[in-house]
Design a protein around this motif. Structure first.
Motif, short mmCIF file in Angstrom:
data_model
loop_
_atom_site.label_atom_id
_atom_site.label_comp_id
_atom_site.label_asym_id
_atom_site.label_seq_id
_atom_site.Cartn_x
_atom_site.Cartn_y
_atom_site.Cartn_z
N GLN A 182 -35.40 -9.20 -28.94
CA GLN A 182 -35.46 -10.42 -28.13
C GLN A 182 -34.55 -10.80 -27.11
N PHE A 183 -33.17 -10.82 -27.57
CA PHE A 183 -32.14 -11.24 -26.96
C PHE A 183 -31.83 -10.09 -25.94
N LEU A 184 -31.71 -8.85 -26.46
CA LEU A 184 -31.40 -8.10 -25.44
C LEU A 184 -32.19 -7.66 -24.16
N ARG A 185 -33.34 -7.90 -24.29
CA ARG A 185 -34.16 -7.18 -23.14
C ARG A 185 -34.64 -8.30 -22.36
N ALA A 232 -44.22 -2.45 -28.25
CA ALA A 232 -45.12 -3.09 -28.93
C ALA A 232 -44.94 -4.85 -28.75
N ASP A 233 -46.16 -5.14 -28.96
CA ASP A 233 -46.14 -6.72 -29.02
C ASP A 233 -45.39 -7.41 -27.75
N GLY A 234 -45.47 -6.52 -26.57
CA GLY A 234 -45.07 -7.03 -25.32
C GLY A 234 -43.41 -6.99 -24.94
N ILE A 235 -42.81 -6.29 -25.95
CA ILE A 235 -41.36 -6.23 -25.83
C ILE A 235 -41.08 -5.38 -24.30
N ALA A 236 -40.22 -5.70 -23.64
CA ALA A 236 -39.89 -5.20 -22.32
C ALA A 236 -38.78 -5.66 -21.60
N ASP A 237 -38.00 -4.49 -20.66
CA ASP A 237 -36.90 -4.46 -20.27
C ASP A 237 -37.07 -4.07 -18.70
N ALA A 238 -36.51 -4.80 -17.68
CA ALA A 238 -36.28 -4.36 -16.32
C ALA A 238 -35.57 -3.09 -16.12
N ASP A 239 -34.72 -2.77 -17.00
CA ASP A 239 -33.72 -1.47 -16.85
C ASP A 239 -33.27 -0.94 -18.20
N PRO A 240 -34.14 -0.48 -18.92
CA PRO A 240 -33.65 0.08 -20.40
C PRO A 240 -32.52 0.90 -20.47
N VAL A 241 -32.38 1.79 -19.62
CA VAL A 241 -31.45 2.67 -19.54
C VAL A 241 -30.02 1.87 -19.43
#
Ligand SMILES: Cc1cc2nc3c(=O)[nH]c(=O)nc-3n(C[C@H](O)[C@H](O)[C@H](O)COP(=O)(O)O)c2cc1C
Length: 365
Positions: A182-185, A232-241
């Motif tokens: 949650q902090f990372l993304r 899952a459960d809506g976790i998301a990031d604009a640029d995972p790489v």
């Protein structure tokens, strides 16, 4: 080189590259301490090169299903001591996975009815099975900047209790949308302090926890797990790489024992990159030069391929280990695998837990 080639992880010499992935099984006592049954389950699987325990909560604020695992009080440590001893007695090696649920804590079980905590006041999507049935995830309370060292300290305390329990190391659960994730993304962290914004800031929480765990165990007994493709459960990031390559590079500087990457959480799928989310594995491989564990829908052939290609050093198996305590031997002999019964993943006592037959038991029966 294949999954049966020995490998060194930190100070440990593993006889093979087959890792038992962390899996919550909800067989702990009502006070969340592990017990003899839990120890028997892990010891049955001690032929894995490395066993990683189910995620243990580091805090009373990280609360979900009944009989889940925790590691924040002395009696939890005593329970996990039974596990560590029994796995070692069976010739194995075991790391304890530790986590904080953050916004995915069960609102109906929070101490004193408090709100679940997170990086920002953004609710997870979906529902949780609470004390009185299904209910939506709560809108969490964003941690104050001044509260964050206290949460880092909860991880330090958990690492200390794991060490006291005789564990060989700890794995920090940075995957699957829990507090570290949650902090990372960027989708769950819109903080404006030193823990939010650019990835250098969003990774600060994980790095402080990593440093705390290193202070307890030493750098070569600390692993970190990521799931860059998890939604899952809506976790998301604009640029995972970019996000996970940065985190992996920062962990590389610290020289930790390993990075553990879930490529997909859908069984049967080895890779889940889509058009918008390219595979993170190659970037991670570049950023982190230590042992890299991959996981997610692997079978023996795919695992050997990953190791032969040099993209991974070890492969973790989850569901196959539920139903095959002797998975290592079965893979060595190309023997058929027992199917897993999903209805007993999180309940059932010894049923669907310690009663799956090994080949030897079948032969002698
Ligand atoms: C019953 C169950 C419980 C799980 N609990 C955890 C957990 O506590 N920590 C974690 O990092 N992953 C957990 N996972 C995810 C698995 O470790 C793994 O990433 C996933 O099952 C994909 O691997 P597989 O295809 O080999 O099963 C769990 C999976 C299952 C099926």
């Amino acid at each position: 080189m294949d999954i049966f080639s020995p490998v060194r992880v930190g100070p440990l010499e593993l006889p093979n590259r087959i890792v038992m992935a962390p899996m919550a099984r909800a067989r702990c006592n009502a006070d969340n301490a592990a017990n003899e049954l839990v120890a028997e389950y892990y010891a049955q699987r001690a032929s894995a090169g490395l066993v990683i325990t189910e995620a243990g909560s580091v805090s009373p604020n990280s609360v979900s299903r009944a009989n889940g695992a925790a590691i924040y009080r002395e009696h939890h440590s005593a329970g996990w001591h039974i596990v560590a001893d029994k796995v070692h007695g069976a010739g194995g090696r075991v790391f304890q996975q530790i986590y904080h649920l953050g916004r995915k804590a069960d609102p109906s079980r929070m101490p004193g009815g408090a709100q679940p905590l997170s990086a920002s006041a953004i609710a997870a999507k979906g529902q949780i099975n609470g004390l009185n049935g299904m209910l939506p995830f709560a809108v969490p309370r964003a941690l104050e900047t001044a509260e964050i060292p206290g949460v880092v300290d909860e991880f330090r305390n958990a690492a200390e209790l794991s060490k006291k329990a005789g564990m060989d190391g700890v794995e920090l659960h940075g995957a699957n949308g829990y507090l570290i994730d949650q902090f990372l993304r960027s989708g769950s962290n819109v903080r404006t302090d030193a823990y939010g914004g650019p990835i250098g800031n969003r990774a600060r929480f994980l790095m402080e926890i990593t440093d705390a765990a290193i202070a307890v165990f030493g750098r070569d007994r600390v692993g970190v797990r990521f799931a860059p493709h998890a939604t899952a459960d809506g976790i998301a990031d604009a640029d995972p790489v970019a996000t996970f390559a940065y985190a992996a590079a920062a962990l590389n500087e610290r020289g930790i024992a390993y990075v553990h990457l879930i490529e997909s959480i859908r069984p049967g799928l080895r890779q889940s990159p889509s058009a918008d989310v390219p595979a993170v594995l190659p970037a991670l491989r570049k950023a982190f030069t230590g042992p890299l564990i991959v996981n997610g829908g692997y079978d023996k052939a795919a695992a050997n391929e990953a190791i032969a290609s040099g993209l991974a050093d070890l492969v973790a198996f989850a569901v196959p280990f539920i139903s095959n305590p002797d998975l290592v031997e079965r893979m060595a002999q190309d023997a058929p695998l027992n199917p897993a019964d999903a209805t007993t993943f999180y309940e059932g006592g010894a049923k669907g837990y310690t009663d799956y037959p090994s080949m030897r038991a079948k032969v002698s029966a």
